[in-house]
Motif scaffolding. Structure first.
Motif, PDB file in Angstrom:
ATOM      1  N   GLU A 189       0.825  -1.203   0.000  1.00  0.00           N
ATOM      2  CA  GLU A 189       0.000   0.000   0.000  1.00  0.00           C
ATOM      3  C   GLU A 189       0.866   1.262   0.000  1.00  0.00           C
ATOM      4  O   GLU A 189       1.854   1.361   0.720  1.00  0.00           O
ATOM      5  CB  GLU A 189      -0.934   0.022   1.208  1.00  0.00           C
ATOM      6  N   LEU A 190       0.471   2.211  -0.818  1.00  0.00           N
ATOM      7  CA  LEU A 190       1.070   3.545  -0.833  1.00  0.00           C
ATOM      8  C   LEU A 190       0.051   4.505  -0.240  1.00  0.00           C
ATOM      9  O   LEU A 190      -0.995   4.762  -0.844  1.00  0.00           O
ATOM     10  CB  LEU A 190       1.410   3.950  -2.271  1.00  0.00           C
ATOM     11  N   ASP A 191       0.340   5.011   0.955  1.00  0.00           N
ATOM     12  CA  ASP A 191      -0.645   5.862   1.626  1.00  0.00           C
ATOM     13  C   ASP A 191      -0.033   7.066   2.320  1.00  0.00           C
ATOM     14  O   ASP A 191      -0.647   7.660   3.206  1.00  0.00           O
ATOM     15  CB  ASP A 191      -1.454   5.041   2.629  1.00  0.00           C
ATOM     16  N   SER A 192       1.183   7.449   1.935  1.00  0.00           N
ATOM     17  CA  SER A 192       1.806   8.599   2.593  1.00  0.00           C
ATOM     18  C   SER A 192       2.794   9.298   1.673  1.00  0.00           C
ATOM     19  O   SER A 192       3.400   8.682   0.788  1.00  0.00           O
ATOM     20  CB  SER A 192       2.528   8.170   3.878  1.00  0.00           C
ATOM     21  N   GLY A 193       2.955  10.598   1.915  1.00  0.00           N
ATOM     22  CA  GLY A 193       3.979  11.355   1.214  1.00  0.00           C
ATOM     23  C   GLY A 193       5.374  10.910   1.600  1.00  0.00           C
ATOM     24  O   GLY A 193       6.326  11.064   0.828  1.00  0.00           O
ATOM     25  N   LYS A 194       5.497  10.365   2.792  1.00  0.00           N
ATOM     26  CA  LYS A 194       6.793   9.847   3.241  1.00  0.00           C
ATOM     27  C   LYS A 194       7.264   8.722   2.321  1.00  0.00           C
ATOM     28  O   LYS A 194       8.437   8.685   1.920  1.00  0.00           O
ATOM     29  CB  LYS A 194       6.667   9.335   4.683  1.00  0.00           C
ATOM     30  N   GLN A 195       6.349   7.817   1.954  1.00  0.00           N
ATOM     31  CA  GLN A 195       6.712   6.743   1.030  1.00  0.00           C
ATOM     32  C   GLN A 195       7.102   7.300  -0.332  1.00  0.00           C
ATOM     33  O   GLN A 195       8.065   6.836  -0.955  1.00  0.00           O
ATOM     34  CB  GLN A 195       5.539   5.773   0.872  1.00  0.00           C
ATOM     35  N   LEU A 196       6.340   8.297  -0.803  1.00  0.00           N
ATOM     36  CA  LEU A 196       6.667   8.910  -2.086  1.00  0.00           C
ATOM     37  C   LEU A 196       8.053   9.551  -2.051  1.00  0.00           C
ATOM     38  O   LEU A 196       8.818   9.466  -3.015  1.00  0.00           O
ATOM     39  CB  LEU A 196       5.621   9.970  -2.441  1.00  0.00           C
ATOM     40  N   MET A 197       8.373  10.196  -0.953  1.00  0.00           N
ATOM     41  CA  MET A 197       9.670  10.835  -0.814  1.00  0.00           C
ATOM     42  C   MET A 197      10.798   9.815  -0.921  1.00  0.00           C
ATOM     43  O   MET A 197      11.774  10.023  -1.660  1.00  0.00           O
ATOM     44  CB  MET A 197       9.761  11.583   0.515  1.00  0.00           C
ATOM     45  N   ARG A 209      10.450  -1.826  -3.446  1.00  0.00           N
ATOM     46  CA  ARG A 209       9.003  -1.664  -3.216  1.00  0.00           C
ATOM     47  C   ARG A 209       8.408  -0.746  -4.284  1.00  0.00           C
ATOM     48  O   ARG A 209       7.768   0.254  -3.988  1.00  0.00           O
ATOM     49  CB  ARG A 209       8.736  -1.111  -1.808  1.00  0.00           C
ATOM     50  N   ARG A 210       8.620  -1.122  -5.520  1.00  0.00           N
ATOM     51  CA  ARG A 210       8.157  -0.293  -6.634  1.00  0.00           C
ATOM     52  C   ARG A 210       6.736  -0.641  -7.072  1.00  0.00           C
ATOM     53  O   ARG A 210       6.104   0.132  -7.791  1.00  0.00           O
ATOM     54  CB  ARG A 210       9.126  -0.408  -7.812  1.00  0.00           C
ATOM     55  N   TYR A 211       6.252  -1.805  -6.666  1.00  0.00           N
ATOM     56  CA  TYR A 211       4.866  -2.191  -6.979  1.00  0.00           C
ATOM     57  C   TYR A 211       3.988  -1.813  -5.790  1.00  0.00           C
ATOM     58  O   TYR A 211       4.114  -2.383  -4.701  1.00  0.00           O
ATOM     59  CB  TYR A 211       4.780  -3.691  -7.258  1.00  0.00           C
ATOM     60  N   VAL A 212       3.114  -0.851  -6.000  1.00  0.00           N
ATOM     61  CA  VAL A 212       2.301  -0.318  -4.903  1.00  0.00           C
ATOM     62  C   VAL A 212       0.844  -0.201  -5.353  1.00  0.00           C
ATOM     63  O   VAL A 212       0.548  -0.204  -6.550  1.00  0.00           O
ATOM     64  CB  VAL A 212       2.815   1.067  -4.443  1.00  0.00           C
ATOM     65  N   TYR A 213      -0.040  -0.114  -4.383  1.00  0.00           N
ATOM     66  CA  TYR A 213      -1.428   0.202  -4.711  1.00  0.00           C
ATOM     67  C   TYR A 213      -1.878   1.413  -3.903  1.00  0.00           C
ATOM     68  O   TYR A 213      -1.378   1.684  -2.814  1.00  0.00           O
ATOM     69  CB  TYR A 213      -2.364  -0.984  -4.489  1.00  0.00           C
ATOM     70  N   MET A 214      -2.819   2.152  -4.489  1.00  0.00           N
ATOM     71  CA  MET A 214      -3.313   3.368  -3.874  1.00  0.00           C
ATOM     72  C   MET A 214      -4.837   3.308  -3.852  1.00  0.00           C
ATOM     73  O   MET A 214      -5.479   3.106  -4.889  1.00  0.00           O
ATOM     74  CB  MET A 214      -2.844   4.584  -4.683  1.00  0.00           C
ATOM     75  N   ARG A 220      -9.229   1.145  -6.430  1.00  0.00           N
ATOM     76  CA  ARG A 220      -7.869   0.784  -6.007  1.00  0.00           C
ATOM     77  C   ARG A 220      -7.001   0.720  -7.257  1.00  0.00           C
ATOM     78  O   ARG A 220      -7.268  -0.046  -8.179  1.00  0.00           O
ATOM     79  CB  ARG A 220      -7.842  -0.547  -5.257  1.00  0.00           C
ATOM     80  N   MET A 221      -5.965   1.551  -7.289  1.00  0.00           N
ATOM     81  CA  MET A 221      -5.035   1.577  -8.416  1.00  0.00           C
ATOM     82  C   MET A 221      -3.774   0.805  -8.064  1.00  0.00           C
ATOM     83  O   MET A 221      -3.149   1.055  -7.036  1.00  0.00           O
ATOM     84  CB  MET A 221      -4.648   3.023  -8.762  1.00  0.00           C
ATOM     85  N   TYR A 222      -3.416  -0.120  -8.941  1.00  0.00           N
ATOM     86  CA  TYR A 222      -2.169  -0.866  -8.800  1.00  0.00           C
ATOM     87  C   TYR A 222      -1.147  -0.218  -9.731  1.00  0.00           C
ATOM     88  O   TYR A 222      -1.391  -0.054 -10.933  1.00  0.00           O
ATOM     89  CB  TYR A 222      -2.381  -2.334  -9.151  1.00  0.00           C
ATOM     90  N   LEU A 223       0.002   0.139  -9.169  1.00  0.00           N
ATOM     91  CA  LEU A 223       0.955   0.981  -9.880  1.00  0.00           C
ATOM     92  C   LEU A 223       2.375   0.429  -9.818  1.00  0.00           C
ATOM     93  O   LEU A 223       2.748  -0.255  -8.860  1.00  0.00           O
ATOM     94  CB  LEU A 223       0.960   2.386  -9.272  1.00  0.00           C
ATOM     95  N   PHE A 224       3.146   0.773 -10.836  1.00  0.00           N
ATOM     96  CA  PHE A 224       4.580   0.470 -10.838  1.00  0.00           C
ATOM     97  C   PHE A 224       5.339   1.787 -10.900  1.00  0.00           C
ATOM     98  O   PHE A 224       5.086   2.619 -11.772  1.00  0.00           O
ATOM     99  CB  PHE A 224       4.955  -0.399 -12.038  1.00  0.00           C
TER     100      PHE A 224
END
Length: 246
Positions: free
Chosen positions: A70-78, A132-137, A209-213
């Protein structure tokens, strides 16, 4: 003083010259011709960006959806941005984003001690983000348009070129999207399912739910560019109603 005198002398000379000419003798000043240099430079920069984007790695469509994190924070994006950009980490800037105590501390010696303590954890997060490049949002909004009978599909405006998403904890880092063309439509061949989605759509009872690379980082940007791999349309209880895939 010599400089001022020179300007004064020159002004006087120009004034005398002007007095000796009639309005008809005044040469016309031509407007500067437009230069193509700026436009050419812009085109070159845009072409370079497109070339870099075209060379970016693409996701594996066979990747099982239950393996996405799961991608749920700006911290992960950073940390994804730092992991994929390859740029040296600005530890102080990162610490300001992840530690309120560091951000609020005014004693520079204490800040330095705190930064030393934070560095190993920061390095660990950056290294971990590389795998951890495969994430969902999860999205609370699902901008499906009304069902199109000619195409047996819902036009889907979930993504658009140049659009982005961000999180409130660290909003300086954003997710942007590429290769979105396959997700213009949500195909639904089962009429009963289509009817249910349409009914829930009109009542705003859908989520996505978006699955992203994570492909790469645009040059000089705090963004992370993602390739959508799948998009699930769900009801508010989390039940999957339909899935869009390339």
């Amino acid at each position: 003083m010599k400089y001022l005198l020179t300007l004064t002398t020159l002004s006087a000379a120009l004034a005398l010259t002007a007095c000796g000419k009639s309005d008809g003798d005044t040469p016309k000043t031509e407007a500067p011709k437009p230069s193509l240099s700026d436009a050419s430079k812009s085109k070159v920069e845009e072409k370079a960006k497109e070339t870099i984007a075209a060379k970016a790695p693409r996701g594996d469509k066979a990747k099982a959806l239950n393996e996405y994190v799961e991608l749920d924070s700006g911290k992960q994006l950073m940390f994804l941005n730092l992991a994929l950009s390859g740029m040296p980490a600005d530890y102080s800037a990162i610490a300001n984003n992840i530690s309120r105590n560091y951000n609020n501390e005014s004693d520079n010696f204490k800040k330095n001690d705190m930064l030393k303590a934070l560095k190993p954890g920061i390095d660990q997060e950056i290294e971990g983000a590389k795998s951890r490049r495969y994430v969902y949002m999860d999205l609370s909004d699902t901008p499906l348009e009304t069902f199109d009978f000619n195409q047996s599909a819902f036009p889907m405006k979930l993504l658009s070129s140049g659009s982005y998403r961000y999180f409130n904890d660290i909003y300086g880092y954003k997710a942007e999207f590429d290769h979105i063309e396959p997700f213009a439509l949500l195909k639904v061949s089962d009429e009963n399912v289509a009817r249910e989605i349409e009914q829930l759509r009109t009542k705003y009872q859908l989520q996505a739910r978006m699955y992203l690379f994570a492909m790469d980082v645009p040059v000089g940007s705090n963004n992370v560019r993602f390739e959508p791999m799948a998009i699930e349309i769900r009801d508010k209880q989390g039940r999957v109603l339909a899935t869009a895939k390339p």
